[in-house]
Design a protein around this motif. Structure first.
Motif, PDB file in Angstrom:
ATOM      1  N   LEU A  66       0.530   4.173   2.548  1.00 61.82           N
ATOM      2  CA  LEU A  66       0.664   3.877   3.972  1.00 61.82           C
ATOM      3  C   LEU A  66       2.089   4.082   4.469  1.00 61.82           C
ATOM      4  O   LEU A  66       3.050   3.614   3.858  1.00 61.82           O
ATOM      5  CB  LEU A  66       0.252   2.421   4.241  1.00 61.82           C
ATOM      6  CG  LEU A  66       0.338   1.953   5.688  1.00 61.82           C
ATOM      7  CD1 LEU A  66      -0.773   2.580   6.519  1.00 61.82           C
ATOM      8  CD2 LEU A  66       0.264   0.434   5.770  1.00 61.82           C
ATOM      9  N   SER A  78       8.560  -3.819   1.856  1.00 58.11           N
ATOM     10  CA  SER A  78       7.111  -3.815   2.103  1.00 58.11           C
ATOM     11  C   SER A  78       6.274  -3.216   1.000  1.00 58.11           C
ATOM     12  O   SER A  78       5.099  -3.552   0.848  1.00 58.11           O
ATOM     13  CB  SER A  78       6.831  -3.037   3.394  1.00 58.11           C
ATOM     14  OG  SER A  78       7.189  -1.674   3.216  1.00 58.11           O
ATOM     15  N   ALA A  85       3.033   9.710   2.744  1.00 67.79           N
ATOM     16  CA  ALA A  85       2.087   8.778   3.373  1.00 67.79           C
ATOM     17  C   ALA A  85       0.781   9.493   3.697  1.00 67.79           C
ATOM     18  O   ALA A  85       0.781  10.548   4.335  1.00 67.79           O
ATOM     19  CB  ALA A  85       2.695   8.191   4.638  1.00 67.79           C
ATOM     20  N   TRP A 111       5.441  -0.126   1.139  1.00 68.24           N
ATOM     21  CA  TRP A 111       4.761   1.008   1.780  1.00 68.24           C
ATOM     22  C   TRP A 111       5.457   2.317   1.417  1.00 68.24           C
ATOM     23  O   TRP A 111       6.563   2.333   0.859  1.00 68.24           O
ATOM     24  CB  TRP A 111       4.770   0.823   3.297  1.00 68.24           C
ATOM     25  CG  TRP A 111       3.971  -0.349   3.776  1.00 68.24           C
ATOM     26  CD1 TRP A 111       2.799  -0.804   3.262  1.00 68.24           C
ATOM     27  CD2 TRP A 111       4.296  -1.239   4.854  1.00 68.24           C
ATOM     28  NE1 TRP A 111       2.366  -1.917   3.959  1.00 68.24           N
ATOM     29  CE2 TRP A 111       3.266  -2.197   4.930  1.00 68.24           C
ATOM     30  CE3 TRP A 111       5.359  -1.313   5.759  1.00 68.24           C
ATOM     31  CZ2 TRP A 111       3.255  -3.222   5.888  1.00 68.24           C
ATOM     32  CZ3 TRP A 111       5.357  -2.324   6.719  1.00 68.24           C
ATOM     33  CH2 TRP A 111       4.311  -3.265   6.776  1.00 68.24           C
ATOM     34  N   ASP A 164       0.857  -1.187   0.000  1.00 70.89           N
ATOM     35  CA  ASP A 164       0.000   0.000   0.000  1.00 70.89           C
ATOM     36  C   ASP A 164       0.897   1.242   0.000  1.00 70.89           C
ATOM     37  O   ASP A 164       1.428   1.641   1.032  1.00 70.89           O
ATOM     38  CB  ASP A 164      -0.907  -0.024   1.236  1.00 70.89           C
ATOM     39  CG  ASP A 164      -1.900   1.129   1.251  1.00 70.89           C
ATOM     40  OD1 ASP A 164      -1.740   2.070   0.462  1.00 70.89           O
ATOM     41  OD2 ASP A 164      -2.838   1.083   2.079  1.00 70.89           O
TER      42      ASP A 164
END
Length: 231
Positions: free
Chosen positions: A116, A145, A174, A147, A113
Motif C-alpha cells: 500500500l 507505518s 505500491a 507501508w 501493508d
C-alpha cells in the motif's frame, strides 16, 4: 464568561458548514458550560462579524498557518473592535494525525501493508512552511507505518499534485493506493483530490473527531491563559 468563537474558512458546499457545525456540537458536549459559536470567513454565513459580539477567544479552524491564519483572521478580529484574542491554529498537533489515521482505518486501511502507498492530501498554500508541515507528517508516517511509502500532495498552489504523488508511490512498488485527508471538512478541494486519485481508497475529512474537538478547546484554553497572564 469568555466565549469560544470558532471560525472556519467557509465553502459554498453545504456539506462543509454541516461538518463544522457537527464538530462544534462535539466541542459543546465536552464543555457544556462554555458559550461556543461557529462562523466562517467567506462564502457562507454566519460571518465572524455576525457572532463576535463580546469578549471572546477566536479559534481558527485551520490546520496550518497559511494566509487565512496569518492575515484574514487577525484582520477580521481587529475590524470588529471587540475585545477578542486569536488563538493558535489547530496544527501542527499529533491529534490531527491521529484523526487522519482513524479516517483511514474507517476506510479499511491498516498499518504494515507493504503493498500500500498512501497519499496525504492537503489544500496547498503559497506559504511554504504550511506545505512543509504536511510533508513532515507524511515523512513521519513513511518511517512508522510499514507501508510501501507515503507522499504529501496538494490540491492547489503547491507541488506535488495527487497524480504525481501516486506515480511516485507506484514507482516504489505500491500495488494499491489510499488517500488520507488533511482537510477538516468536505468541499471543492477534497472533491478535487478524490477525482484526481482515481480508483484509490479515499478517506473522509477529519470532521467531528473527538480529538479534534478537544484540540479546539485546548487552543481556547491556551489563548485564554496567555490573555490572563498578560493582564
Amino acid at each position: 464568561m469568555t466565549s469560544l468563537v470558532a471560525v472556519a474558512h467557509g465553502s459554498r458546499d453545504p456539506r462543509s458548514a454541516a461538518s463544522i457545525h457537527s464538530l462544534l456540537d462535539v466541542v459543546r458536549s465536552l464543555r457544556p458550560d462554555l458559550d461556543v459559536r461557529g462562523c466562517f470567513l467567506d462564502l457562507c454565513a454566519p460571518r465572524l462579524s455576525d457572532v463576535l459580539r463580546g469578549p471572546a477567544v477566536v479559534v481558527p479552524l485551520l490546520l496550518g498557518k497559511a494566509f487565512h491564519a496569518r492575515v484574514d483572521v487577525p484582520a477580521a478580529v481587529a475590524e470588529s473592535r471587540v475585545p477578542a484574542v486569536v488563538s493558535d491554529v489547530l496544527g501542527p498537533d499529533p491529534r490531527l494525525e491521529s484523526a487522519a489515521l482513524r479516517r483511514l482505518s474507517e476506510a479499511g486501511i491498516d498499518f504494515g501493508d507493504r503493498s500500500l502507498g498512501v497519499v496525504l492530501a492537503g489544500a496547498g498554500s503559497s506559504h511554504g512552511p504550511a506545505n512543509e508541515a504536511v510533508a513532515r507528517v507524511a515523512r513521519r508516517w513513511a518511517r512508522e507505518s510499514g507501508w510501501a511509502g507515503v507522499e504529501a500532495a496538494f490540491a492547489s498552489m503547491a507541488s506535488p499534485d495527487v497524480p504525481t504523488a501516486v506515480e511516485r508511490l507506484r514507482a516504489r512498488g505500491a500495488k494499491r493506493i489510499a488517500v488520507a485527508s488533511w482537510f477538516l471538512a468536505p468541499g471543492l478541494l477534497p472533491d478535487k483530490v478524490a477525482s484526481l486519485a482515481g480508483v484509490a481508497v479515499v478517506a473522509q475529512p477529519l470532521g467531528d473527531d473527538v480529538e479534534v474537538a478537544q484540540l479546539v478547546l485546548d487552543r481556547y484554553d491556551e489563548a485564554l491563559a496567555r490573555q490572563t497572564l498578560a493582564a
